[in-house]
Every structure is written in structure tokens, then in C-alpha cells.
Design an enzyme around this catalytic site. Structure first.
Site, short mmCIF file in Angstrom:
data_model
loop_
_atom_site.label_atom_id
_atom_site.label_comp_id
_atom_site.label_asym_id
_atom_site.label_seq_id
_atom_site.Cartn_x
_atom_site.Cartn_y
_atom_site.Cartn_z
N ARG A 33 0.85 -1.18 0.00
CA ARG A 33 0.00 0.00 0.00
C ARG A 33 0.89 1.23 0.00
NH1 ARG A 33 -3.59 -1.89 5.26
NH2 ARG A 33 -4.09 -3.95 4.41
N ASP A 57 0.64 5.41 0.74
CA ASP A 57 -0.25 6.40 1.37
C ASP A 57 -0.67 7.50 0.39
OD1 ASP A 57 -0.32 5.19 3.82
OD2 ASP A 57 1.33 6.37 4.66
N TYR A 70 12.30 2.02 -1.91
CA TYR A 70 11.70 3.36 -1.95
C TYR A 70 12.81 4.40 -2.14
CZ TYR A 70 7.07 1.96 -0.20
OH TYR A 70 5.81 1.42 -0.07
N ARG A 72 8.82 7.48 5.62
CA ARG A 72 8.69 8.91 5.90
C ARG A 72 9.11 9.26 7.32
NH1 ARG A 72 2.74 9.75 4.06
NH2 ARG A 72 3.05 11.79 5.02
#
Lengths: 250, 250
Positions: free
Chosen positions: A49, A51, A109, A194
Site C-alpha cells: 500500500r 499512502d 523506496y 517517511r
């Protein structure tokens, strides 16, 4: 038969990947396109998933359908049907038991930061105007490689059973005008990248030292870590699968 | 005293550089920011005009004002005041007779093309899905270097006195996923780069040969050239001035 679909998206206008009521998500738009073109309700299972506002340069999902004769033509039609901010790279048949989420071996990422105002990255990177000590940020990133439990970087209201992640790489480097943080792991917790970026930025700004980072990792408490960095700088860039799940790759 | 201001902008939301009634332009927004911050109506003279939707990675303008003590602080305040799609690089004093438009020795433009759908270039490059013969496009680009009169690539309702341009470089090359056309000249006519790109694309698609390009250049008639390529792929990337006009460069 089972198919993998590989695609990318610019996340600004989506409330993330996962379908939800009263908000447009990438999953919903993709399922809608597949269902319209294939003439049957299609459900897709994503590799993970993302965000709201997070981008993906490479994302995978799987879905089931009868034999698709021309996957190349399906890709062409999907790209014509989908909005400009979602692009399909390819669709290919996989083993019937292949699973986009559970079979993924690693995810990578990137987090993009610009250090001065740049109109071409306004929606695609986080602007940090203050000088950053990149060396220190890389030293702090190295600490992540020795850590196993990442509860300190996890959202408190999470439904996961374990906070264990195996981080394979984590480093900062300049790529032209952009400061890029690249991190690869077998799995990530929600909001984890993050939260890590927000914490490493505190180190880069001289507000936090390496000892504090070590203490945060040990504490397993999200309240000790830095603030979460904004979604617009985050990109899912690679999802890796074992070779053997791919039957035909077209 | 006279100042040069160097800045960049993402052109999507502007009706080009030049002020006009009933449409938002970069010039208007920049003049408004300077006037608000300096407390006096400021008019700026740009190095040139860009059309609606065209981007600028480096653009210059000049304006007059009493002594500015801290140009660094002015840049900081301008960037805070201006929207995200306009960024000021610097402001520096020049000789009183320096002129952003007339003193510019050369301008460089780039035209960006992507060959498959890419969500991250949807607003920043032109999508051409068909295969392109880059070698042929470069051969056609070379013909521009020997040409002097570019009336064939000029808007018909133009107010210029001469169609003479001195093209210093013109070539295509891949920069990662983007096919970039780079062209430098002492001056450009209105819509000229996009008309050139549209024509060279016809060559790349095999719809036009080099003999036809030569005939178009000779004809001096815009109707013979290819269609104008879309604005979103075009970037003004460099404006060059002689060294001696710069007094202090802050």
C-alpha cells in the site's frame, strides 16, 4: 489464469493505493479500467500500500482472468483508458499461486529532497532550504542496517503482527539537483520510510546526534522519532520477485 | 540603478511570459511580487517571450530601482511570495544601459519527448509513441545550421523586420528516458522552435525526407512546414550575456 500487471503513478491526486469509500485511489481506478476493458469485474491485489500522495515508479498487482491472447494490446488499451498520471508498463501471465504481495522479496523506496525552490519539483520533492550534513545522515542510515525491530517508526494504530524488517540498503546521495534517499527492505511498516526520513533530516540539520538515533531505535516508541516527511517526496521505485514465479513475460 | 533577475518557471498555468489583459502571465506575477516587496511599481523587461504553456529553466529580465542593499534577502522574500511554479535564482546589479532583451547574445531551448506514457512527464514532455529515426532527425537538424532565413518557421502575423537567425547548435539526444532536442541561436522567431520540432518529427516518423526539409527552408512559407509541437515539451534553458554588462553578481 493469473496475471501480474506492472505500472507507475504520480500520486498527487490519489488517496493512496488502497480502495476506500469517498476517496479516489489508484486501486479503484486501475480495477475500473481493467473491468471496463475485459468486460468483467476485476479485483487486483497490490504488492503493498502507498499512502495518499505517494508516487510509484514501479508497482505490481495481480489479478485473475481467462486467457488473454494479446497482453501487448491490453497494455495499449489500458494506457489509452487510464488518466495521464497512471501508466501501465506490462501485463504478463504468472504461476496460478503467484501473489503480488506475499511473493515480493523486497521493496525499494526513494525519497527526493531539493535544497532550493525548483518549479519542476514542486509536486515531486520536499524542499529543505537549510544546509544538511549528508555524511551524518549516511552514518545514521547505516544504523538502520543493524536494526531488526522498527516499531519506533511505525504508526501506533497498526494491525501488523511483527515490526521486524530486514533493511538491505539505506543511503543518501545527490543525483543532479536532487538529494535522494534510497532504502530497500524485505518489507516496510506503514509510514516507516517517511518517519525514517524525518528522523534522518533532524540528524542532517544538527538537531539530533547518532546516539539519539540509536536510543530511538531501541525505544520502540514512535513518539521519540522525528516528524514524518511529506508524502510528495516519496516514491516506490522497485518491487522484486523470484524468477520462478514468472511463466511468460511479454 | 538597473538589476537583472534570473528565474525559472513551470509554464502550465500561465498564458506565457508577456503581460496581456484577462490572462495570468509570468511577467505580471513577477512584477506584482517585485512591486509588493519593493513598495513601488516595478516594470520588468524580459529576455524574450515564451508562449502559453512553455517552461523556462533559466530566464532573465531587467528592472530599475534605487540601491538594493541585500539582494540575497530580496531573493529569499521573492521566493516566499511567488507561487510554487516560479523560482528566483538571483538578482544582481548591472550597468545602467544593460538590457535583458537586446544584450542577450544567445538563447538555448530544449524540447522534451517521451516515447512511452510516463506519469512523471505528463505535463513536462510530449508523448510520441511511434518509433523515431533519430539519425534522420539529426541530419535534418544539421540543415538548420546552414540556413539563415527562417521565415518558413515563423508565425504569419508577426511584426518582426527580419527572419534572419544564426543557429549555433541543433541536435537530438537521449537523456535517460527523455529524447531532448537542444537548439541555440542568437534569436528565435515566434513559435519557431515548436515549428522546427514538428517538422523534424515528420522526418523521424518517415513522413518527410531531407530533400523536402531543404525545400521548406527555401520556400520561406510556414504552410509547408510541419505542425507546431505542443507547448508543454518546450523549455527555455539558457540566456547568454556578455561578461562586461555584469557589474556585481550577488
Amino acid at each position: 489464469m493469473r496475471y501480474f500487471i506492472c505500472f507507475s503513478y504520480f500520486g498527487k491526486h490519489y488517496h493512496g493505493w488502497q480502495k476506500q469509500p469517498n476517496a479516489i485511489t489508484v486501486q479503484e481506478v486501475l480495477e475500473d479500467a481493467l473491468s471496463k476493458i475485459l468486460g468483467k469485474t476485476i479485483d487486483v491485489m497490490g504488492a503493498g500500500r502507498t499512502d495518499a500522495g505517494v508516487h510509484a515508479k514501479q508497482m505490481y498487482a495481480h489479478f485473475d482472468f481467462t486467457e488473454i491472447e494479446d497482453t501487448h494490446n491490453l497494455v495499449f488499451r489500458l494506457n489509452a483508458f487510464l488518466p495521464k498520471d497512471i501508466a501501465v508498463e506490462n501485463v504478463f501471465q504468472v504461476a496460478d499461486e503467484a501473489h503480488a504481495r506475499f511473493d515480493a522479496v523486497s521493496r525499494t523506496y526513494e525519497y527526493w529532497i531539493v535544497q532550493k525552490k525548483n518549479p519542476f519539483y514542486a509536486q515531486q520533492a520536499y524542499l529543505v532550504k537549510y544546509p544538511l550534513a549528508i555524511d551524518k545522515m549516511n552514518e545514521a542510515a547505516k544504523l538502520l542496517l543493524d536494526c531488526k525491530d522498527f516499531e519506533c517508526f511505525s504508526k501506533s494504530n497498526t494491525d501488523v503482527n511483527t515490526f521486524l524488517c530486514d533493511i538491505k540498503e539505506a543511503h543518501w546521495e545527490y543525483v543532479n539537483d536532487v538529494l535522494v534517499f534510497k532504502i530497500t527492505a524485505d518489507r516496510f511498516l506503514r509510514n516507516m520510510v517517511r518517519a525514517i526520513v524525518g528522523t534522518l533530516l533532524e540528524v542532517g540539520l544538527g538537531k539530533m546526534d547518532l546516539g539519539t538515533v540509536k536510543a530511538i531505535l531501541k525505544s520502540k516508541d514512535r513518539r521519540n522519532a522525528g516528524a514524518s516527511a511529506p508524502a510528495k517526496g516519496l516514491y516506490l521505485t522497485k518491487v522484486l520477485y523470484p524468477q520462478n514465479i514468472v511463466k511468460t513475460h511479454g
